[in-house]
Design an enzyme around this catalytic site. Sequence first.
Site, PDB file in Angstrom:
ATOM      1  N   LYS B  79      38.368  24.221  38.244  1.00 37.67           N
ATOM      2  CA  LYS B  79      37.702  24.462  39.528  1.00 37.67           C
ATOM      3  C   LYS B  79      37.406  23.115  40.192  1.00 37.67           C
ATOM      4  CE  LYS B  79      33.823  27.102  41.537  1.00 37.67           C
ATOM      5  NZ  LYS B  79      32.676  27.990  41.265  1.00 37.67           N
ATOM      6  N   SER B 154      32.423  32.341  43.790  1.00 38.28           N
ATOM      7  CA  SER B 154      33.077  31.206  44.381  1.00 38.28           C
ATOM      8  C   SER B 154      34.296  30.708  43.587  1.00 38.28           C
ATOM      9  CB  SER B 154      32.078  30.049  44.515  1.00 38.28           C
ATOM     10  OG  SER B 154      31.668  29.606  43.235  1.00 38.28           O
ATOM     11  N   SER B 178      29.437  33.620  40.184  1.00 36.74           N
ATOM     12  CA  SER B 178      30.684  33.000  40.646  1.00 36.74           C
ATOM     13  C   SER B 178      31.813  32.940  39.628  1.00 36.74           C
ATOM     14  CB  SER B 178      30.412  31.587  41.160  1.00 36.74           C
ATOM     15  OG  SER B 178      29.855  31.644  42.445  1.00 36.74           O
TER      16      SER B 178
END
Lengths: 98, 487, 474
Positions: B79, B154, B178
């Site tokens: 990420k 997210s 997330s």
Amino acid sequence: MSETHEGMDVGYVAKLACIDLTDEETTLFQGQLDQVLHYVEQLNELDVSNVEPTAHAIPVYNVLRKDEVGTSLNHDDVIANFPSATDGHVRVPKIIDQ
Amino acid sequence: MADLNKCTISELSEKLASGDCTSVDIVNDVLASIDANDGNVGAYLTIDREDALAQAKAADEKRVAGSSLPMLGIPVAIKDLLNVKGQPCTCSSKILEGYVAPYDATVISKLREAGAILLGRVNMDEFAMGSSTENAALGKTSNPWNLDHVPGGSSGGSAACVAADEAIASLGSDTGGSIRQPAAFCGCVGVKPTYGRVSRYGLTAFASSLDQIGPITKTVKDSAILLETLCGHDAMDSSSIEIEVPAFGKELSTDTSLAGMKLGLPKEFFVEGMDPEVEKSVRDAVEHCKSLGAEIVDVSLPNAKYAIAVYYIIATAEASANLARFDGIRYGMRVDGKDPADLYAKTRSAGFGQEVKRRIILGTYVLSSGYYDAYYKKAQKVRTLIRNDFTEAFKKCDAILAPVTPTPAYKKGEKTADPLKMYLDDILTTPTNLAGNCALSLPCGFASNGMPIGLQIIGDDFQEETILKVGHAYEQSTEWHKRHPSL
Amino acid sequence: MKYEATIGLETHVMQKTNTKMFCSCKYEYGAEPNTHVCPTCLGYPGALPVMNEKAIELICKAGLLLGCEINPYSKWDRKNYFYPDMAKNYQITQADEPLCLGGEVTVEVEGEMKTFTLERIHQEENAAKNTHVAGASLVDYNRAGTALMEIVSDPCMSSASDALAYMTHVKQVMQYGGISNCDQEKGQMRSDVNVSVKPVGQKELGAKVEIKNMNSFAFIQDAIEYEIDRQISVLESGGTVVQETRGYNPDRGETFTQRTKENAHDYRYFPEPDLMPVKVSKEQVEQWRSELPEMPAQRRVRYVEQLGLPEYDAGVLTASMDVSDWFEETMKHTKNAKAVSNFIMGEMLRLLSEQGLSIADSKVTPQKLAEIIALIDAKAISTGGGKQIFETIFNEGGDPAAIMEAKGLAQVSDDSALEGWADEAIANNPKPVEEYKAGNPASINFLMGQVMKASRGKANPGAVMQMLKQKLDA
């Protein structure tokens, strides 16, 4: 909260946060955030006068490190990240006393 | 040898060990899949192919030399908010354009030590603020099950790349859901570890008291293997807890019995407005667990309904301070100004997206003079109540079963106009972040439109073993995890 | 109408640690800019703070030395404001649960003993250093994040002399306690001063004016005096004193408005989620208490009781820790405490003040002073010769014995030489010899003078006296 929330002054808060908002953004956020703050007012249903606040979900104490010198960053890497550099310093617009 | 990209970590580890394939083969298949599909999926922001292949080659050499590290030769997507030395770390924000991380996050060091290959950086909502990866300044990510739908957020890129077989596994971060929500939206497995289990050092902070890094994988067993690699005390993170890390992967057996296990069902988690297909899938999953021998008990989390209100006060307040460092002075983007204050305002206005600005302003407001007690302090107190609810519940059960989200993945653009509506979707995931305990998300069905549905298994503090065991038993006795999206 | 002033001080003191407060970067004054920096003190994304154990020990010891109570539970907060010298744009500090609570110091102000009380001491982190060039400012983060504690007094002082006595005491305690070097030139001790003025007898305090960030005691005194006068004249002319933050311009000897109340910061304090609270046990406090070094008052007693020095000497020697430490170092090489004290109080302090030096700069080292004293004690040189040697070394360096030789300062005690000079004096001065023999012992001094003259001051006076008496009494 009911007594405190009279609508947020988005312009003032944006200034505190050092963000320039356009007029459109100010109007948009004003409506949206007032809605969020209204939603948040449901917390007033709860009597929490005798409840301790939680700052850390899993509390621990005294997380300390020895006073021993470790490795600092490579100076060139630091300078490479500076948007503007002079003589090993980061260069910024003239700071006027607060 | 084809389609190695579709395999799991455990399958590939066997193939690598037996010499059926090399890490270079795996990386080549993964890169081929990215070439074929990422134009549509849009999971990746940056990939250094040569570097990935070089790492794979080195891993193969290590294996020849006798190494059998747990993640040796397995490519993992990262990420975009984790610092990797020498790489950009944009957090999907324009404001970090030009920043080159001079250090490795602790989880990155751990991945390197375990032999994993750092494959590339994947998309996310800017600074992890969002639930759909639509708040991303540098790329658009789609749900591999239906490209018109959002991948969740997210960690949308982290889930989408795994679902699309463009990575074997990935790292995400979970502040209010997330990891779990995009895993559910994309039909993957994701774990939010107990707060303090995984070091946050090198994870760009959204809300420091809530953030945890965790794995997104294709199976529960893979999550267990990757999680074990990530966990452990770190002196660089004061909130990291000194507690033994169980061998999560080895604990999972082929036995899918849940006999003797008590699973709690919180009535508050079947919320008003929940999609009936989601509710049905989750209730079916509960029945399935019962059929595996688990005892189902009712538990109550009466204050969980306040989680959204509490979360959006605490998370935005912490974020307003955490994101203050993005000011155009020491790194990243700078828009010049006549004095520092002017430079800050111009840089931050140009550098941050709308959702980030909105949350910074909300967070700044709730901390501002005269409002602290009414908002922040009160939220911290209700946080205590939410944590107490879990403590009570876990006196009655070993783990809690619940939906992950009220609906399956929705269409792009559907919720962007109404932030509050988007925030409310986090109602089932935020309580765990506030309380600090762990939770797992895994597929438990599909909606009639073909979108995956997730089951959430919530555990007590540091009871990752338990939720992995329940999840593994459910997964291995069902077929959901075997489905792949057709791209 | 008569007015009285109320003064409180917020004194920032940099602790003597090897590394910064929340990261392991070295603290080194004067290093190349931005060479002692890391992701944490540069506020890079993802970096986290971890507390420095030594800094916690030092602030608690400072608290014990200033009579504070050590808070059994203290925590950390973020103070939010944007400024280029603050890498994260928040400062980690302690808002409502500082490490040290209360405290008091008793000091002498113009002959009167006064007690000043403290509110608290809290731990925080230092800012970076800004320098200004044409059209821009340059920032060096080497100092950013170094351990800085803030000693907050109550508004309990009423004059510039009170403030000076208080600060002098605090500085002495910090230095003796090994807490800080308090080198004001290096910014290791800086103060903000709160001044308000009210009519004598009025209960409520007047509007508080804060004068920010001064490092020289002289400036602080001047600023306080200026500010008291300014506020009184505002009140006397019928005006109102505005609550504000002011700066001090030492060139003009004036304070000036920096920030009014309307523009006051909204610091948005909240608990620092990245740091865990600190718990200090009673056992830990007692352990630290037992490790506290000797304070000046204790040293004074020891100098008088064990070394036999006069009270006055003990006071002068302990006024500054540098000097006191230098004295102690010298005492490792000699037993003659009074001689050391005389040299320090006389030659040393005079020369240092004449040349604007500190004792650390002195070319006369403790060993060299001990050697000079040994030469005097062995009667190899006179006290006057010793002083000459001292001053020579102080200015030019060198070795005491070599200078004695080079300057011909060695005393002559050799009997044959003395005998020649004595015989000559007796032969050439029959009158004093007569007088002496007639019962006037003082007359021997004239003869003595003649011998010293003949030896050009090198004769050992004691030996000359003995020789003359021997000859005259025979």
